[in-house]
Design an enzyme around this catalytic site. Structure first.
Site, PDB file in Angstrom:
ATOM      1  N   ASN A  46       0.843  -1.198   0.000  1.00 54.47           N
ATOM      2  CA  ASN A  46       0.000   0.000   0.000  1.00 54.47           C
ATOM      3  C   ASN A  46       0.876   1.246   0.000  1.00 54.47           C
ATOM      4  O   ASN A  46       1.982   1.260   0.550  1.00 54.47           O
ATOM      5  CB  ASN A  46      -0.999  -0.001   1.164  1.00 54.47           C
ATOM      6  CG  ASN A  46      -0.379  -0.101   2.536  1.00 54.47           C
ATOM      7  OD1 ASN A  46       0.682  -0.692   2.718  1.00 54.47           O
ATOM      8  ND2 ASN A  46      -1.032   0.474   3.521  1.00 54.47           N
ATOM      9  N   GLU A  48       0.317   5.221   0.759  1.00 57.87           N
ATOM     10  CA  GLU A  48      -0.579   6.281   1.208  1.00 57.87           C
ATOM     11  C   GLU A  48      -0.114   7.645   0.702  1.00 57.87           C
ATOM     12  O   GLU A  48       0.981   7.776   0.145  1.00 57.87           O
ATOM     13  CB  GLU A  48      -0.670   6.268   2.741  1.00 57.87           C
ATOM     14  CG  GLU A  48      -1.366   5.018   3.254  1.00 57.87           C
ATOM     15  CD  GLU A  48      -1.590   5.037   4.758  1.00 57.87           C
ATOM     16  OE1 GLU A  48      -1.011   5.886   5.474  1.00 57.87           O
ATOM     17  OE2 GLU A  48      -2.367   4.165   5.220  1.00 57.87           O
ATOM     18  N   CYS A  57      -4.165   0.782  -2.319  1.00 57.80           N
ATOM     19  CA  CYS A  57      -4.022  -0.444  -1.527  1.00 57.80           C
ATOM     20  C   CYS A  57      -2.912  -1.341  -2.080  1.00 57.80           C
ATOM     21  O   CYS A  57      -2.583  -1.281  -3.267  1.00 57.80           O
ATOM     22  CB  CYS A  57      -5.310  -1.248  -1.546  1.00 57.80           C
ATOM     23  SG  CYS A  57      -6.746  -0.389  -0.909  1.00 57.80           S
ATOM     24  N   GLU A  59      -3.065  -4.568  -2.656  1.00 63.01           N
ATOM     25  CA  GLU A  59      -3.574  -5.522  -3.650  1.00 63.01           C
ATOM     26  C   GLU A  59      -3.624  -4.877  -5.030  1.00 63.01           C
ATOM     27  O   GLU A  59      -3.221  -5.469  -6.033  1.00 63.01           O
ATOM     28  CB  GLU A  59      -4.990  -6.002  -3.280  1.00 63.01           C
ATOM     29  CG  GLU A  59      -5.083  -6.688  -1.936  1.00 63.01           C
ATOM     30  CD  GLU A  59      -5.432  -5.733  -0.807  1.00 63.01           C
ATOM     31  OE1 GLU A  59      -4.847  -4.629  -0.720  1.00 63.01           O
ATOM     32  OE2 GLU A  59      -6.300  -6.085   0.011  1.00 63.01           O
ATOM     33  N   CYS A  93     -10.324  -4.688   0.430  1.00 63.55           N
ATOM     34  CA  CYS A  93     -11.451  -3.756   0.406  1.00 63.55           C
ATOM     35  C   CYS A  93     -12.300  -4.023  -0.842  1.00 63.55           C
ATOM     36  O   CYS A  93     -11.903  -4.767  -1.754  1.00 63.55           O
ATOM     37  CB  CYS A  93     -10.948  -2.312   0.440  1.00 63.55           C
ATOM     38  SG  CYS A  93     -10.343  -1.692  -1.149  1.00 63.55           S
ATOM     39  N   CYS A  96     -10.626  -3.277  -4.272  1.00 64.24           N
ATOM     40  CA  CYS A  96      -9.630  -4.285  -4.666  1.00 64.24           C
ATOM     41  C   CYS A  96     -10.307  -5.582  -5.108  1.00 64.24           C
ATOM     42  O   CYS A  96      -9.851  -6.234  -6.043  1.00 64.24           O
ATOM     43  CB  CYS A  96      -8.644  -4.539  -3.535  1.00 64.24           C
ATOM     44  SG  CYS A  96      -7.514  -3.149  -3.300  1.00 64.24           S
TER      45      CYS A  96
HETATM   46 ZN    ZN Z   1      -8.162  -2.215  -1.363  1.00 63.06          ZN
END
Ligand code: ZN
Length: 139
Positions: A46, A48, A57, A59, A93, A96
């Protein structure tokens, strides 16, 4: 079906990728390792951003990394995440899940949610994203 040996390798690579996580705001570090159709493994973490909405993210970083290398079909993904210094079952999430759906067969795609090589949950993308919408719906 992915062999146990390959699953362990995927988990190790996801945990290794997690080390590169850039998560100064949430402290929630995620690494992911994708198994491509050709047997190669592509990772992501990930990333940010101070403008939170610009974050990505782990993934999706792995998927975009793989697609940018010409790989478009995946059969498994290992996800290793949790706040710094601890491992959780880090489920992907919704965004993803949908991005994984674009490049895999949801009934075949194996998702490994890992705390360690001995402690992980295994499910299909179909279980995580039932009755999904994919590219074939537009054909
Ligand atoms: Zn995600």
């Amino acid at each position: 079906m992915t062999s146990r040996e390959t699953k362990i390798e995927l988990i190790k690579k996801a945990m290794e990728a997690r080390k590169y996580s850039y998560a100064p705001f949430s402290g929630y570090m995620v690494g992911a390792a994708l198994l491509c159709e050709d047997g190669s493994i592509i990772t992501g973490c990930n990333v940010e951003n101070a403008s939170y909405g610009a974050s990505n993210c782990g993934e999706r970083t792995a998927v975009f990394n793989a697609v940018s290398k010409g790989k478009r079909k995946f059969s498994a993904i290992a996800i290793a995440g949790g706040r710094e210094g601890r491992m959780d079952y880090a489920y992907p999430c919704g965004i993803c899940r949908q991005v994984l759906r674009e490049f895999s067969d949801p009934k075949q795609m194996e998702v490994l949610i890992c705390k360690s090589t001995e402690d992980y949950k295994e499910m299909t993308l179909e279980e995580l994203l039932p009755e999904s919408f994919g590219p074939e719906n537009l054909w």
